[in-house]
Design an enzyme around this catalytic site. Structure first.
Site, PDB file in Angstrom:
ATOM      1  N   ARG A  61      -1.511  -3.062  -8.518  1.00  0.00           N
ATOM      2  CA  ARG A  61      -0.849  -3.473  -9.760  1.00  0.00           C
ATOM      3  C   ARG A  61      -1.084  -4.949 -10.080  1.00  0.00           C
ATOM      4  NH1 ARG A  61       2.349   0.537  -7.469  1.00  0.00           N
ATOM      5  NH2 ARG A  61       3.275  -0.987  -6.081  1.00  0.00           N
ATOM      6  N   GLU A  98       8.242  -4.086   2.446  1.00  0.00           N
ATOM      7  CA  GLU A  98       9.593  -3.536   2.277  1.00  0.00           C
ATOM      8  C   GLU A  98       9.659  -2.110   2.793  1.00  0.00           C
ATOM      9  OE1 GLU A  98      10.809  -3.301  -1.808  1.00  0.00           O
ATOM     10  OE2 GLU A  98      12.930  -3.108  -1.312  1.00  0.00           O
TER      11      GLU A  98
HETATM   12  P1  AMP Z   1       6.163  -7.378  -0.397  1.00  0.00           P
HETATM   13  O1  AMP Z   1       4.873  -7.556   0.357  1.00  0.00           O
HETATM   14  O2  AMP Z   1       7.267  -6.828   0.437  1.00  0.00           O
HETATM   15  O3  AMP Z   1       6.567  -8.636  -1.138  1.00  0.00           O
HETATM   16  O4  AMP Z   1       5.930  -6.230  -1.465  1.00  0.00           O
HETATM   17  C1  AMP Z   1       5.266  -6.464  -2.641  1.00  0.00           C
HETATM   18  C2  AMP Z   1       4.268  -5.390  -2.933  1.00  0.00           C
HETATM   19  O5  AMP Z   1       4.811  -4.081  -2.742  1.00  0.00           O
HETATM   20  C3  AMP Z   1       3.844  -5.462  -4.363  1.00  0.00           C
HETATM   21  O6  AMP Z   1       2.448  -5.208  -4.413  1.00  0.00           O
HETATM   22  C4  AMP Z   1       4.606  -4.376  -5.065  1.00  0.00           C
HETATM   23  O7  AMP Z   1       3.758  -3.673  -5.936  1.00  0.00           O
HETATM   24  C5  AMP Z   1       5.120  -3.454  -3.978  1.00  0.00           C
HETATM   25  N1  AMP Z   1       6.592  -3.288  -3.995  1.00  0.00           N
HETATM   26  C6  AMP Z   1       7.433  -3.586  -2.990  1.00  0.00           C
HETATM   27  N2  AMP Z   1       8.705  -3.300  -3.298  1.00  0.00           N
HETATM   28  C7  AMP Z   1       8.672  -2.818  -4.552  1.00  0.00           C
HETATM   29  C8  AMP Z   1       9.689  -2.354  -5.467  1.00  0.00           C
HETATM   30  N3  AMP Z   1      10.978  -2.328  -5.126  1.00  0.00           N
HETATM   31  N4  AMP Z   1       9.292  -1.955  -6.690  1.00  0.00           N
HETATM   32  C9  AMP Z   1       7.986  -1.976  -7.045  1.00  0.00           C
HETATM   33  N5  AMP Z   1       6.999  -2.401  -6.234  1.00  0.00           N
HETATM   34  C10 AMP Z   1       7.324  -2.807  -5.003  1.00  0.00           C
END
Ligand code: AMP
Length: 178
Positions: A61, A98
Site C-alpha cells: 500500500r 502488529e
Molecule cells: P507496523 O510495521 O506494525 O508499523 O505496521 C505497518 C504496516 O502494516 C503497514 O504496511 C500497514 O499497511 C500494515 N498495518 C498494520 N496494522 C494495520 C492496521 N491496523 N490497519 C491497516 N494496516 C495495518
C-alpha cells in the site's frame, strides 16, 4: 488539508486480518479521486522543497501514493518488497509487526549516497516495518532520509512513534486514536 474528507472516506474493518485488529482500509481513499488529490497536494506541499531524489514505497500500500508523489516531485521510485519478489540482488531486514513476523528487501543498487530519500507507507502501527526499511535505506548512506505515513495509529498498546525514535524526520497526514 481536508482531514474530514479523508476520515469520512477511510473504511475501518474490525477483526481483520485477525480478531482484535481494527484494519484501516486505505483502498477506500485510493478509489476516490478527491481523496487522492487531497493527499497528493499535501504531500507535495510537505516535500517539494526537500530535494527528494528517491521515494521508497513499502509493499504494497506504500506503492500507490509513493509512486504518484515521486512523479510529482520529479524523483525516482524504489520498491521495498516482501522476500523473494525482487528479481535482482537484494539486501534484507526482518522485523516484528502488529500481527506477525515479516521481512522486507530492497535492490542493492536502488539508492546511492547522492540521494535524498523519502520512505513512504500507508500506515504506522508498531513501526517495525518502517524501522526495517529505514535501516535498509541507511546502508546506502544517502544525504538525508525523510519518513511519511498517510495514517499514524495512536491506539493503546501501539507505540509506533516511540519505536521510530526522536531522531527521524516523520510526518503523517492523519493521526487516528481509535
Ligand atoms: P507496523 O510495521 O506494525 O508499523 O505496521 C505497518 C504496516 O502494516 C503497514 O504496511 C500497514 O499497511 C500494515 N498495518 C498494520 N496494522 C494495520 C492496521 N491496523 N490497519 C491497516 N494496516 C495495518
Amino acid at each position: 488539508m481536508n482531514e474530514k474528507l479523508l476520515l469520512e472516506n477511510l473504511r475501518n474493518i474490525p477483526d481483520f486480518p485477525k480478531p482484535g485488529i481494527q484494519f484501516k482500509d486505505v483502498s477506500t481513499l485510493f478509489k476516490n479521486p478527491a481523496c487522492n488529490e487531497e493527499m497528493l497536494n499535501e504531500l507535495v506541499r510537505l516535500y517539494q522543497d526537500k530535494g527528494i531524489t528517491k521515494v521508497v514505497g513499502i509493499e504494497s500500500r506504500g506503492f500507490i501514493m509513493g509512486a504518484m508523489l515521486a512523479a510529482k516531485l520529479g524523483a525516482g521510485f524504489v520498491l521495498c518488497r516482501k522476500p523473494g519478489k525482487l528479481p535482482g540482488t537484494t539486501i534484507k531486514a526482518s522485523y516484528a509487526k502488529e500481527y506477525g513476523l515479516d521481512s522486507i528487501e530492497i535492490h542493492s543498487d536502488a539508492i546511492t549516497s547522492d540521494d535524498v530519500v523519502l520512505i513512504h507507507d500507508d500506515l504506522l502501527a508498531t513501526g517495525g516495518s518502517m524501522n526495517a526499511a529505514y535501516d535498509l535505506v541507511q546502508l546506502f548512506h544517502p544525504k538525508d532520509v525523510f519518513i511519511n505515513f498517510i495514517i499514524e495509529l495512536r491506539i493503546e498498546g501501539l507505540k509506533g512513534r516511540e519505536a521510530l525514535g526522536e531522531d527521524k524526520k516523520v510526518t503523517s497526514l492523519l493521526t487516528i486514536t481509535e
